[in-house]
Design a protein around this motif. Structure first.
Motif, PDB file in Angstrom:
ATOM      1  N   LYS A 281     -12.508   5.301 -15.952  1.00 32.46           N
ATOM      2  CA  LYS A 281     -12.580   6.734 -15.672  1.00 32.46           C
ATOM      3  C   LYS A 281     -11.197   7.259 -15.279  1.00 32.46           C
ATOM      4  O   LYS A 281     -10.439   6.587 -14.567  1.00 32.46           O
ATOM      5  CB  LYS A 281     -13.542   7.037 -14.512  1.00 32.46           C
ATOM      6  CG  LYS A 281     -14.909   6.370 -14.606  1.00 32.46           C
ATOM      7  CD  LYS A 281     -15.817   7.051 -15.593  1.00 32.46           C
ATOM      8  CE  LYS A 281     -17.226   6.455 -15.526  1.00 32.46           C
ATOM      9  NZ  LYS A 281     -18.162   7.091 -16.457  1.00 32.46           N
ATOM     10  N   VAL A 283      -9.802  10.355 -13.161  1.00 35.29           N
ATOM     11  CA  VAL A 283     -10.382  11.283 -12.188  1.00 35.29           C
ATOM     12  C   VAL A 283      -9.314  12.217 -11.626  1.00 35.29           C
ATOM     13  O   VAL A 283      -8.280  11.763 -11.119  1.00 35.29           O
ATOM     14  CB  VAL A 283     -11.056  10.514 -11.033  1.00 35.29           C
ATOM     15  CG1 VAL A 283     -11.774  11.486 -10.099  1.00 35.29           C
ATOM     16  CG2 VAL A 283     -12.029   9.474 -11.574  1.00 35.29           C
ATOM     17  N   LEU A 313     -18.088   5.785  -9.244  1.00 32.72           N
ATOM     18  CA  LEU A 313     -17.503   6.323 -10.473  1.00 32.72           C
ATOM     19  C   LEU A 313     -17.636   5.308 -11.605  1.00 32.72           C
ATOM     20  O   LEU A 313     -17.996   5.657 -12.730  1.00 32.72           O
ATOM     21  CB  LEU A 313     -16.031   6.670 -10.240  1.00 32.72           C
ATOM     22  CG  LEU A 313     -15.753   7.909  -9.380  1.00 32.72           C
ATOM     23  CD1 LEU A 313     -14.314   7.905  -8.882  1.00 32.72           C
ATOM     24  CD2 LEU A 313     -16.040   9.185 -10.161  1.00 32.72           C
ATOM     25  N   MET A 368     -20.806  12.356 -14.580  1.00 29.72           N
ATOM     26  CA  MET A 368     -20.314  11.024 -14.205  1.00 29.72           C
ATOM     27  C   MET A 368     -20.322  10.051 -15.377  1.00 29.72           C
ATOM     28  O   MET A 368     -19.653   9.019 -15.333  1.00 29.72           O
ATOM     29  CB  MET A 368     -21.158  10.463 -13.066  1.00 29.72           C
ATOM     30  CG  MET A 368     -21.017  11.237 -11.765  1.00 29.72           C
ATOM     31  SD  MET A 368     -19.399  11.040 -10.983  1.00 29.72           S
ATOM     32  CE  MET A 368     -19.650   9.519 -10.077  1.00 29.72           C
ATOM     33  N   ASP A 392     -11.543   4.819 -11.302  1.00 29.62           N
ATOM     34  CA  ASP A 392     -12.651   4.089 -10.703  1.00 29.62           C
ATOM     35  C   ASP A 392     -12.184   2.681 -10.329  1.00 29.62           C
ATOM     36  O   ASP A 392     -11.015   2.324 -10.528  1.00 29.62           O
ATOM     37  CB  ASP A 392     -13.834   4.036 -11.670  1.00 29.62           C
ATOM     38  CG  ASP A 392     -13.476   3.393 -13.013  1.00 29.62           C
ATOM     39  OD1 ASP A 392     -12.279   3.375 -13.366  1.00 29.62           O
ATOM     40  OD2 ASP A 392     -14.387   2.917 -13.715  1.00 29.62           O
TER      41      ASP A 392
END
Length: 406
Positions: A281, A283, A313, A368, A392
């Motif tokens: 991920k 973010v 996450l 998510m 993550d």
């Protein structure tokens, strides 16, 4: 494992900056692991470095050499950090400086050394010094992609960015490469960034430029909360573009250059996050409505560093309670939880001190499940804002770092 596609760009040469590559076999045989930047006479160099107390011998020497002379050569090795190696580490780094300087008839003080890799292991100085002639012989202005690969450690791909702008009617090039995937936490003023431009700029002004650029980019990323012993971000300016010397940080020329350098640094910083060890991920954490920038950063780092949030996450689990818990322990004095609003992308999840009435688990799950997630927090108490980028925390991160020395 990495997030998204970041193909290496076509990078034009920067006049006055040559790049040599060689394979010393520091950690792996037949892999380019030593890099040399050779700068023309009159070039300017500025940088910011890690604030880790156990900073590596090369970092200490860089700081010293920048006070003694105008750098002409930057030598970088991967596979060994030469950190926490005592007096022998310093002697080894200086030996490399001497060897490189002798090839050009320069003094060792005109060489800046950099290392990245395993901490606490002696630098194989004999292997590095043996390939210095090959570094010199291979030097050319278009070796940018090879340079980006030579400084990789646990990176899965080379990282490069480029911009071209007009200053004083002439085209100015800004190229940058960086390495980093783990032990990433801003505290600079295991990442290295090298930016080169052909612009003519005053040394003092250049130092201000790199400090500001790092503050907006490499000092706004975190993967695991660990600050490396070897972090450095350097900007080299050859002065070959033909523009009037930029000596006023309030000029239009400076503003144009600053924008280009900031863009290159932010792009490289985001590439580091996207290539975070085991990352699935990417973010973005935005905190606004703060009474100060400091409290916005406190909240952003609390969220970015929380193992519970990072593992949620990874699991694509919209466990928003972990986010509000991190906001609550971030250390913001007199925070009114009823004024705080939290969004996942554009989905409102928290307001008025609890779950938003409009929120559904399906909405959170959809956000998510994506590769790119925005956590947007409004503290509702002021006009300040800050932004961080993070990842993550996956099984693969644990495997990579458990096996790092094997």
């Amino acid at each position: 494992m990495a997030v998204g596609e970041y193909p290496f760009p076509v990078m034009p040469p920067v006049e006055g900056v040559s790049i040599g590559i060689a394979a010393a076999g520091i950690k792996k045989a037949d892999r380019n692991d030593v890099l040399l930047f050779s700068l023309c006479e009159g070039a300017s160099v500025a940088g910011v470095f890690t604030q880790n107390t156990f900073c590596a011998a090369p970092i200490k020497i860089c700081r010293e050499h920048l006070q003694l002379a105008r750098p002409r050569l930057l030598v970088v090795n991967s596979g060994n950090a030469n950190a926490c190696t005592g007096s022998s580490g310093r002697a080894n780094a200086l030996s490399v400086c001497d060897q490189v300087a002798s090839q050009y008839g320069l003094s060792a003080a005109e060489v800046l050394p950099f290392s990245t890799g395993v901490i606490g292991e002696p630098l194989p100085v004999g292997k590095i010094n043996a390939v210095v002639p090959a570094l010199v012989q291979s030097a050319q202005e278009d070796n940018w992609q090879l340079a980006a690969r030579a400084i990789m450690t646990t990176d899965t791909r080379p990282k490069g960015a480029t911009r071209q702008i007009e200053i004083d009617g002439t085209t100015v090039t800004v190229n940058g490469i960086a390495k980093g995937a783990g032990m990433i936490n801003p505290n600079m003023a295991t990442m290295l960034g090298f930016i080169a431009t052909d612009v003519a700029i005053d040394q003092t002004v250049l130092q201000g430029l790199v400090r500001e650029a790092a503050g907006l980019s490499f000092n706004r990323i975190t993967i695991d909360g660990d600050t490396s012993t070897n972090d450095a971000c350097m900007v080299m300016a050859s002065g070959k573009a033909g523009n009037k010397l930029i000596a006023d940080p309030h000029s239009d020329s400076y503003a144009a250059l600053k924008a280009a350098v900031n863009e290159v640094c932010i792009e490289l910083a985001q590439m580091i996050v996207a290539d975070g060890e085991g990352a699935t991920k990417f973010v973005t954490i935005d905190v606004k409505g703060g009474a100060s920038h400091d409290e916005c950063l406190k909240v952003a780092y609390a969220v970015a560093h929380s193992p519970l949030i990072k593992t949620a996450l990874f699991a694509s689990d919209p466990n928003w309670g972990r986010i509000v818990a991190a906001i609550g322990y971030a250390g913001v004095e007199n925070l009114d939880d009823t004024l705080v609003r939290v969004h996942l992308n554009d989905v409102l999840i928290v307001e008025n001190g609890g779950r938003a009435e409009s929120y559904t688990e399906e909405q959170g799950q959809k956000v998510m499940s994506g590769e790119r997630i925005g956590i947007h927090i409004d503290l509702g108490r002021g006009d300040c804002s800050e932004r961080l980028w993070t990842t993550d925390l996956s099984y693969e991160y644990v495997r990579i770092n458990a096996d790092y020395r094997t």
